[in-house]
Design a protein around this motif. Structure first.
Motif, PDB file in Angstrom:
ATOM      1  N   HIS A 116       0.863  -1.180   0.000  1.00 31.30           N
ATOM      2  CA  HIS A 116       0.000   0.000   0.000  1.00 31.30           C
ATOM      3  C   HIS A 116       0.892   1.220   0.000  1.00 31.30           C
ATOM      4  N   GLY A 117       0.478   2.274  -0.689  1.00 30.81           N
ATOM      5  CA  GLY A 117       1.164   3.561  -0.608  1.00 30.81           C
ATOM      6  C   GLY A 117       0.145   4.676  -0.604  1.00 30.81           C
ATOM      7  N   SER A 118       0.452   5.752   0.094  1.00 28.92           N
ATOM      8  CA  SER A 118      -0.473   6.889   0.196  1.00 28.92           C
ATOM      9  C   SER A 118      -0.808   7.437  -1.192  1.00 28.92           C
ATOM     10  N   ASP A 119      -2.064   7.947  -1.322  1.00 28.22           N
ATOM     11  CA  ASP A 119      -2.477   8.447  -2.637  1.00 28.22           C
ATOM     12  C   ASP A 119      -2.240   9.948  -2.816  1.00 28.22           C
ATOM     13  N   GLY A 120      -1.797  10.636  -1.771  1.00 31.04           N
ATOM     14  CA  GLY A 120      -1.482  12.059  -1.893  1.00 31.04           C
ATOM     15  C   GLY A 120      -0.776  12.542  -0.637  1.00 31.04           C
ATOM     16  N   PRO A 121      -0.195  13.738  -0.661  1.00 34.73           N
ATOM     17  CA  PRO A 121       0.555  14.256   0.483  1.00 34.73           C
ATOM     18  C   PRO A 121      -0.288  14.398   1.760  1.00 34.73           C
ATOM     19  N   ASP A 122      -1.546  14.810   1.628  1.00 39.78           N
ATOM     20  CA  ASP A 122      -2.387  14.959   2.824  1.00 39.78           C
ATOM     21  C   ASP A 122      -2.696  13.606   3.442  1.00 39.78           C
ATOM     22  N   THR A 123      -3.061  12.638   2.597  1.00 40.21           N
ATOM     23  CA  THR A 123      -3.301  11.273   3.070  1.00 40.21           C
ATOM     24  C   THR A 123      -2.039  10.721   3.716  1.00 40.21           C
ATOM     25  N   ALA A 124      -0.884  10.995   3.123  1.00 35.19           N
ATOM     26  CA  ALA A 124       0.387  10.503   3.662  1.00 35.19           C
ATOM     27  C   ALA A 124       0.574  10.987   5.098  1.00 35.19           C
ATOM     28  N   ALA A 125       0.332  12.268   5.331  1.00 39.83           N
ATOM     29  CA  ALA A 125       0.514  12.830   6.675  1.00 39.83           C
ATOM     30  C   ALA A 125      -0.414  12.143   7.676  1.00 39.83           C
ATOM     31  N   THR A 126      -1.668  11.926   7.274  1.00 47.10           N
ATOM     32  CA  THR A 126      -2.646  11.266   8.145  1.00 47.10           C
ATOM     33  C   THR A 126      -2.238   9.823   8.426  1.00 47.10           C
ATOM     34  N   GLU A 127      -1.834   9.113   7.383  1.00 48.37           N
ATOM     35  CA  GLU A 127      -1.477   7.698   7.535  1.00 48.37           C
ATOM     36  C   GLU A 127      -0.206   7.533   8.375  1.00 48.37           C
ATOM     37  N   ILE A 128       0.774   8.411   8.185  1.00 45.35           N
ATOM     38  CA  ILE A 128       2.010   8.346   8.980  1.00 45.35           C
ATOM     39  C   ILE A 128       1.681   8.536  10.466  1.00 45.35           C
ATOM     40  N   LYS A 129       0.847   9.526  10.749  1.00 45.07           N
ATOM     41  CA  LYS A 129       0.447   9.813  12.137  1.00 45.07           C
ATOM     42  C   LYS A 129      -0.300   8.652  12.781  1.00 45.07           C
ATOM     43  N   PHE A 130      -1.030   7.907  11.942  1.00 45.42           N
ATOM     44  CA  PHE A 130      -1.830   6.781  12.441  1.00 45.42           C
ATOM     45  C   PHE A 130      -0.923   5.697  13.045  1.00 45.42           C
ATOM     46  N   PHE A 131       0.272   5.525  12.513  1.00 41.92           N
ATOM     47  CA  PHE A 131       1.142   4.427  12.945  1.00 41.92           C
ATOM     48  C   PHE A 131       2.423   4.855  13.650  1.00 41.92           C
ATOM     49  N   PHE A 132       2.854   6.104  13.485  1.00 39.62           N
ATOM     50  CA  PHE A 132       4.158   6.499  14.029  1.00 39.62           C
ATOM     51  C   PHE A 132       4.084   7.769  14.870  1.00 39.62           C
ATOM     52  N   LYS A 133       4.860   7.757  15.956  1.00 34.65           N
ATOM     53  CA  LYS A 133       5.111   8.975  16.717  1.00 34.65           C
ATOM     54  C   LYS A 133       6.264   9.717  16.041  1.00 34.65           C
ATOM     55  N   ASP A 134       6.318  11.018  16.253  1.00 34.10           N
ATOM     56  CA  ASP A 134       7.370  11.834  15.626  1.00 34.10           C
ATOM     57  C   ASP A 134       8.762  11.281  15.911  1.00 34.10           C
ATOM     58  N   ASN A 135       8.992  10.834  17.160  1.00 32.98           N
ATOM     59  CA  ASN A 135      10.350  10.388  17.520  1.00 32.98           C
ATOM     60  C   ASN A 135      10.689   8.986  17.019  1.00 32.98           C
TER      61      ASN A 135
END
Ligand code: CMP
Length: 139
Positions: A116-135
């Motif tokens: 799976h890969g994000s379909d756009g930059p906004d989706t990418a930001a949401t999906e990254i946040k769903f699974f990862f903390k900043d650190n």
């Protein structure tokens, strides 16, 4: 511009032990893995992640498949990362994917399509946040 996208290496790929082959395609394309973990998603997590597809006929099967085994979730960074990773993955349905793409070379079906890969930059930001903390993201 340097960008981040979100990737999942799906259960069909972990089952066949071909995650390294897939990561090689990612790195060879100039994308850098800046976060990575192997997880087994809960049903609730998979339902929320794919919530946009809730009304689709394939939703139940999609969720069942995504929790059928471990996955590797990753953040990929690079120039134009969202579009670049979509090129590297190929079309959703492997039958329509171009030669040399991950899905053409590894996917089993439209459902078991390896990545799976994000379909756009906004989706990418949401999906990254769903699974990862900043650190947990180290560039
Ligand atoms: P992905 O990029 O993870 O986003 C949603 C997923 O639903 C998609 O990849 C496919 O694996 C799956 N999908 C899309 N269309 C169908 C379909 N017609 N039948 C089954 N699965 C589908």
């Amino acid at each position: 511009a340097v960008e981040r996208t979100f990737s999942i290496i799906k259960p069909d790929a972990t089952r066949r032990n071909i995650t390294g082959k897939i990561i090689d395609r990612i790195e060879s394309a100039g994308l850098k893995v800046v976060a990575s973990k192997r997880i087994h998603m809960s049903r609730a997590q998979a339902e929320e992640f794919y919530g946009v597809h809730r009304e689709r006929g394939f939703f139940g099967e999609l969720v069942d498949f995504m929790i059928s085994g471990p996955v590797i979730v990753q953040v990929l960074e690079g120039d134009n990362a969202v579009a670049k990773y979509r090129d590297v993955m190929g079309a959703t349905n492997p039958a329509n994917a171009a030669p040399g793409t991950i899905r053409k070379d590894f996917a089993e079906s439209i459902e078991a399509n390896s990545v799976h890969g994000s379909d756009g930059p906004d989706t990418a930001a949401t999906e990254i946040k769903f699974f990862f903390k900043d650190n947990e993201i180290v560039g």
